[in-house]
Design an enzyme around this catalytic site. Structure first.
Site, PDB file in Angstrom:
ATOM      1  N   ASP A  30      67.367   1.496  21.248  1.00  0.00           N
ATOM      2  CA  ASP A  30      67.415   2.248  19.996  1.00  0.00           C
ATOM      3  C   ASP A  30      67.707   3.711  20.317  1.00  0.00           C
ATOM      4  OD1 ASP A  30      66.522   3.730  17.590  1.00  0.00           O
ATOM      5  OD2 ASP A  30      65.696   1.798  16.963  1.00  0.00           O
ATOM      6  N   ILE A  31      68.621   4.331  19.564  1.00  0.00           N
ATOM      7  CA  ILE A  31      68.949   5.741  19.850  1.00  0.00           C
ATOM      8  C   ILE A  31      67.894   6.705  19.315  1.00  0.00           C
ATOM      9  CG2 ILE A  31      71.442   5.385  20.042  1.00  0.00           C
ATOM     10  CD1 ILE A  31      71.680   6.617  17.218  1.00  0.00           C
ATOM     11  N   ASN A  86      62.665  -5.397   9.425  1.00  0.00           N
ATOM     12  CA  ASN A  86      62.614  -4.845   8.071  1.00  0.00           C
ATOM     13  C   ASN A  86      63.639  -5.516   7.161  1.00  0.00           C
ATOM     14  OD1 ASN A  86      60.672  -2.769   8.744  1.00  0.00           O
ATOM     15  ND2 ASN A  86      62.322  -1.788   9.871  1.00  0.00           N
ATOM     16  N   GLN A  91      65.128  -1.435   5.252  1.00  0.00           N
ATOM     17  CA  GLN A  91      66.063  -1.841   6.306  1.00  0.00           C
ATOM     18  C   GLN A  91      67.197  -0.828   6.342  1.00  0.00           C
ATOM     19  OE1 GLN A  91      67.705  -5.729   5.692  1.00  0.00           O
ATOM     20  NE2 GLN A  91      68.815  -5.735   7.609  1.00  0.00           N
ATOM     21  N   HIS A  97      68.122  -7.389  12.442  1.00  0.00           N
ATOM     22  CA  HIS A  97      67.791  -6.973  13.804  1.00  0.00           C
ATOM     23  C   HIS A  97      66.275  -6.997  13.984  1.00  0.00           C
ATOM     24  CE1 HIS A  97      68.000  -3.305  11.347  1.00  0.00           C
ATOM     25  NE2 HIS A  97      67.168  -2.720  12.197  1.00  0.00           N
ATOM     26  N   HIS A  99      63.192  -5.309  16.176  1.00  0.00           N
ATOM     27  CA  HIS A  99      62.756  -4.213  17.043  1.00  0.00           C
ATOM     28  C   HIS A  99      61.745  -4.765  18.048  1.00  0.00           C
ATOM     29  CE1 HIS A  99      64.156  -0.776  14.454  1.00  0.00           C
ATOM     30  NE2 HIS A  99      64.110  -1.741  13.536  1.00  0.00           N
TER      31      HIS A  99
END
Length: 120
Positions: A30-31, A86, A91, A97, A99
């Site tokens: 994750d960025i 989410n 979301q 996706h 996490h």
């Protein structure tokens, strides 16, 4: 989907720090991580959310999460995990996706590039 951020990452149009890939999923750091090693597992086929995804792909994502948790425990010495997914307004990217968020008793914050180097 032409305008989907995650579809562009999967295709390689947008760079990412890939942690894992197979024929069904793509996992990358994750960025904007909540912790060191915060990873997103994304199906290669576009599914909007939990209501859209098929059970086979969903099960594969969970199995991938278990693999990644083992890798993250080994390489980053984390103490636990949160798995989060989410839907709806919460979301941010409308591509399913999961996490995988590691937790640490004592965390030293590192940027995604430093974490990616440790995971290679």
């Amino acid at each position: 989907m032409n305008d989907c951020l995650f579809c562009k990452i999967i295709k390689g149009d947008i760079p990412s720090f890939k942690v894992y890939e197979d024929d069904m999923v793509f996992a990358f750091l994750d960025i904007n991580p909540k912790s060191n090693g915060h990873t997103l597992i994304v199906p290669k086929k576009h599914f909007k959310d939990i209501h859209d995804i098929d059970s086979n792909t969903l099960n594969h994502i969970i199995e991938t999460a278990k693999k990644l948790m083992g890798i993250l425990e080994e390489k980053l010495a984390c103490d636990g995990f949160t798995l989060a997914q989410n839907n709806g307004e919460v979301q941010e990217v409308k591509h399913f996706h999961l996490h995988v968020i590691p937790h640490y008793s004592e965390e030293q914050v590192k940027n995604p590039e430093e974490i990616w180097e440790l995971l290679k």
